[in-house]
Design a protein around this motif. Sequence first.
Motif, mmCIF file in Angstrom:
data_model
loop_
_atom_site.group_PDB
_atom_site.id
_atom_site.type_symbol
_atom_site.label_atom_id
_atom_site.label_comp_id
_atom_site.label_asym_id
_atom_site.label_seq_id
_atom_site.Cartn_x
_atom_site.Cartn_y
_atom_site.Cartn_z
ATOM 1 N N MET A 1 -82.192 42.984 -21.269
ATOM 2 C CA MET A 1 -83.711 42.879 -20.963
ATOM 3 C C MET A 1 -84.043 44.109 -20.372
ATOM 4 S SD MET A 1 -85.633 40.432 -18.036
ATOM 5 C CE MET A 1 -87.168 40.312 -17.653
ATOM 6 N N SER A 2 -85.470 44.626 -20.872
ATOM 7 C CA SER A 2 -85.859 45.887 -20.492
ATOM 8 C C SER A 2 -86.180 45.876 -18.994
ATOM 9 C CB SER A 2 -87.040 46.532 -21.184
ATOM 10 O OG SER A 2 -87.967 45.415 -21.271
ATOM 11 N N GLU A 3 -86.231 47.230 -18.360
ATOM 12 C CA GLU A 3 -86.774 47.452 -17.224
ATOM 13 C C GLU A 3 -88.010 47.236 -16.800
ATOM 14 O OE1 GLU A 3 -85.019 50.733 -14.381
ATOM 15 O OE2 GLU A 3 -86.432 51.538 -15.348
ATOM 16 N N PRO A 4 -88.669 46.541 -15.794
ATOM 17 C CA PRO A 4 -89.999 46.593 -15.681
ATOM 18 C C PRO A 4 -90.760 47.629 -15.408
ATOM 19 C CG PRO A 4 -88.749 45.295 -13.872
ATOM 20 C CD PRO A 4 -87.907 45.809 -14.774
ATOM 21 N N ALA A 5 -91.802 47.773 -15.822
ATOM 22 C CA ALA A 5 -92.725 49.120 -15.212
ATOM 23 C C ALA A 5 -92.846 49.108 -13.936
ATOM 24 C CB ALA A 5 -93.980 49.088 -16.149
ATOM 25 N N LEU A 6 -92.826 48.056 -13.226
ATOM 26 C CA LEU A 6 -93.118 47.969 -11.692
ATOM 27 C C LEU A 6 -92.538 46.763 -11.327
ATOM 28 C CD1 LEU A 6 -96.148 48.945 -9.751
ATOM 29 C CD2 LEU A 6 -95.409 46.888 -9.310
ATOM 30 N N SER A 7 -91.899 46.789 -10.226
ATOM 31 C CA SER A 7 -91.251 45.839 -9.464
ATOM 32 C C SER A 7 -91.553 46.035 -7.961
ATOM 33 C CB SER A 7 -89.818 45.334 -9.780
ATOM 34 O OG SER A 7 -89.130 46.582 -9.359
ATOM 35 N N MET A 8 -91.830 44.659 -7.135
ATOM 36 C CA MET A 8 -92.056 44.736 -5.683
ATOM 37 C C MET A 8 -91.136 43.549 -5.300
ATOM 38 S SD MET A 8 -96.014 43.868 -5.313
ATOM 39 C CE MET A 8 -96.596 42.173 -5.772
ATOM 40 N N ASP A 9 -90.643 43.843 -4.181
ATOM 41 C CA ASP A 9 -89.510 42.903 -3.421
ATOM 42 C C ASP A 9 -90.161 42.916 -2.106
ATOM 43 O OD1 ASP A 9 -87.287 41.285 -3.064
ATOM 44 O OD2 ASP A 9 -86.343 43.046 -2.364
ATOM 45 N N ALA A 10 -90.163 41.431 -1.792
ATOM 46 C CA ALA A 10 -90.761 41.200 -0.601
ATOM 47 C C ALA A 10 -91.882 42.222 0.186
ATOM 48 C CB ALA A 10 -89.481 40.855 0.501
ATOM 49 N N LEU A 11 -92.820 42.511 -0.651
ATOM 50 C CA LEU A 11 -93.820 43.380 -0.028
ATOM 51 C C LEU A 11 -94.931 42.779 0.641
ATOM 52 C CD1 LEU A 11 -94.413 46.486 -0.826
ATOM 53 C CD2 LEU A 11 -96.155 45.855 -2.394
ATOM 54 N N VAL A 22 -101.184 41.003 4.186
ATOM 55 C CA VAL A 22 -100.402 40.610 3.065
ATOM 56 C C VAL A 22 -99.022 40.053 3.539
ATOM 57 C CG1 VAL A 22 -99.670 41.288 0.706
ATOM 58 C CG2 VAL A 22 -101.557 42.314 1.544
ATOM 59 N N GLU A 23 -99.043 38.729 2.987
ATOM 60 C CA GLU A 23 -97.663 38.055 3.304
ATOM 61 C C GLU A 23 -96.690 38.931 2.252
ATOM 62 O OE1 GLU A 23 -96.992 35.968 5.318
ATOM 63 O OE2 GLU A 23 -98.871 35.314 6.062
ATOM 64 N N PRO A 24 -95.329 38.937 2.654
ATOM 65 C CA PRO A 24 -94.253 39.219 1.688
ATOM 66 C C PRO A 24 -94.418 38.463 0.344
ATOM 67 C CG PRO A 24 -93.353 39.168 3.674
ATOM 68 C CD PRO A 24 -94.668 38.497 4.038
ATOM 69 N N THR A 25 -94.387 39.159 -0.875
ATOM 70 C CA THR A 25 -94.281 38.955 -2.154
ATOM 71 C C THR A 25 -93.330 39.747 -3.057
ATOM 72 O OG1 THR A 25 -95.818 37.633 -3.846
ATOM 73 C CG2 THR A 25 -96.509 39.978 -2.863
ATOM 74 N N SER A 26 -93.119 38.833 -3.970
ATOM 75 C CA SER A 26 -92.133 39.686 -5.019
ATOM 76 C C SER A 26 -92.848 39.346 -6.210
ATOM 77 C CB SER A 26 -90.889 39.162 -5.052
ATOM 78 O OG SER A 26 -90.204 39.435 -3.798
ATOM 79 N N LEU A 27 -92.708 40.519 -7.278
ATOM 80 C CA LEU A 27 -93.468 40.343 -8.574
ATOM 81 C C LEU A 27 -93.088 41.602 -9.464
ATOM 82 C CD1 LEU A 27 -95.882 38.990 -10.032
ATOM 83 C CD2 LEU A 27 -97.154 40.786 -9.147
ATOM 84 N N GLU A 28 -93.124 41.109 -10.795
ATOM 85 C CA GLU A 28 -92.580 42.346 -11.643
ATOM 86 C C GLU A 28 -93.641 42.302 -12.950
ATOM 87 O OE1 GLU A 28 -88.720 41.496 -13.486
ATOM 88 O OE2 GLU A 28 -87.737 42.173 -11.764
ATOM 89 N N ILE A 29 -93.946 43.578 -13.261
ATOM 90 C CA ILE A 29 -94.842 43.712 -14.285
ATOM 91 C C ILE A 29 -94.272 44.378 -15.366
ATOM 92 C CG2 ILE A 29 -97.087 45.043 -14.727
ATOM 93 C CD1 ILE A 29 -96.848 44.461 -11.402
ATOM 94 N N GLY A 30 -94.359 43.974 -16.741
ATOM 95 C CA GLY A 30 -93.749 44.652 -17.787
ATOM 96 C C GLY A 30 -94.338 45.825 -18.369
ATOM 97 N N THR A 205 -103.481 40.463 -19.098
ATOM 98 C CA THR A 205 -102.396 39.619 -19.876
ATOM 99 C C THR A 205 -101.643 38.890 -18.986
ATOM 100 O OG1 THR A 205 -101.000 41.583 -19.552
ATOM 101 C CG2 THR A 205 -101.938 41.485 -21.508
ATOM 102 N N ARG A 206 -101.835 39.456 -17.318
ATOM 103 C CA ARG A 206 -101.415 38.651 -16.265
ATOM 104 C C ARG A 206 -102.208 38.625 -15.064
ATOM 105 N NH1 ARG A 206 -95.672 39.417 -13.934
ATOM 106 N NH2 ARG A 206 -96.131 37.258 -13.435
ATOM 107 N N ILE A 207 -102.279 37.646 -14.273
ATOM 108 C CA ILE A 207 -103.092 37.529 -13.139
ATOM 109 C C ILE A 207 -102.227 37.203 -11.919
ATOM 110 C CG2 ILE A 207 -105.177 36.194 -12.048
ATOM 111 C CD1 ILE A 207 -105.909 35.607 -14.895
ATOM 112 N N ALA A 208 -102.513 37.724 -10.851
ATOM 113 C CA ALA A 208 -102.044 37.376 -9.388
ATOM 114 C C ALA A 208 -103.456 37.096 -8.619
ATOM 115 C CB ALA A 208 -101.309 38.511 -8.690
ATOM 116 N N VAL A 209 -103.245 35.773 -8.042
ATOM 117 C CA VAL A 209 -104.376 35.245 -7.358
ATOM 118 C C VAL A 209 -104.094 35.063 -5.946
ATOM 119 C CG1 VAL A 209 -105.974 33.184 -7.072
ATOM 120 C CG2 VAL A 209 -104.944 33.640 -9.261
ATOM 121 N N MET A 210 -104.971 35.967 -5.047
ATOM 122 C CA MET A 210 -104.658 36.007 -3.806
ATOM 123 C C MET A 210 -105.617 35.131 -2.866
ATOM 124 S SD MET A 210 -103.756 40.023 -2.952
ATOM 125 C CE MET A 210 -103.042 39.667 -1.393
ATOM 126 N N GLN A 211 -105.279 34.622 -1.819
ATOM 127 C CA GLN A 211 -105.988 34.052 -0.922
ATOM 128 C C GLN A 211 -105.494 34.018 0.441
ATOM 129 O OE1 GLN A 211 -106.115 29.540 -1.163
ATOM 130 N NE2 GLN A 211 -107.934 29.428 -0.750
#
Length: 269
Positions: A1-11, A22-30, A205-211
């Motif tokens: 699996m290729s390395e993500p362009a950006l990854s955040m861990d419990a940010l 901003v509550e801690p959140t993790s996400l990867e973007i290819g 291509t992807r969405i992150a919805v915040m509330q």
Amino acid sequence: MSEPALSMDALGYRAGNGRMLVEPTSLEIGAEQRLAIIGPNGAGKSTLLRMMAGLLKPSSGSVRIHGDDIAALRPLDRARLIAVVGQTDSPAGQLLVQDYVALGRIPHSGAFRRDEDAAIVEEALVRVDLAAFARRPVASLSGGERQRMQLARALCQKPKVLFLDEPTNHLDPRARSELLALVGGLGVTTIAVLHDLPLVAPFATRIAVMQQGRVVATGTPDECLTPRIVSDVFALDVLRMRHPSQDRDLMVFEASLPHSASQPIRSKS
């Protein structure tokens, strides 16, 4: 699996008054994905983007861009990896467009321009359709032209990840669509805070919805722009229909009005 362009861990980010913005959140973007961060005003969208771009120190967690911890990078190295187009930028009005765009080469060439820098600036101006404006002063540009100029400067940085903070602010509807279509064709991993919901699905291509400081949904436009999510987060209805002259779907967002408010206004005559 290729390395993500950006990854955040419990940010996450907590303000000085103790409020969790901003509550801690993790996400990867290819690589080459386009992530739209959406949500109501005050949801924490710009705060999240600024942490992802290394402009704001998080209270918790970390961000890695192509494997590099962004917090550990020197500002110069970070500027070679990412470019940021903010909501406002006010360069001197007499500055020529080509000289403003050339500022994007500073992370690579410093204050001394090389021959190849001129070619890179020219290429960036061509890509944003501003080549004919190269020797015009910044003050002569319209709002949409200024946004494209800022994008050209960012492209001169040759970034691996491009950040856009509400790039369609102050633009007319046509300029908004044209700018996002331009960004979508760049082939660069892009993270954008957007507030104009009809523009999100054609762009992202992807969405992150915040509330209220939380990422409450992530996924494709079809997965995130559902009637339930749109209603819960934005208090709007979403209607899907076929475009009357093009082979694609349309999404229409509208507020549900009380029955009395939806009645036609009758003349007193």
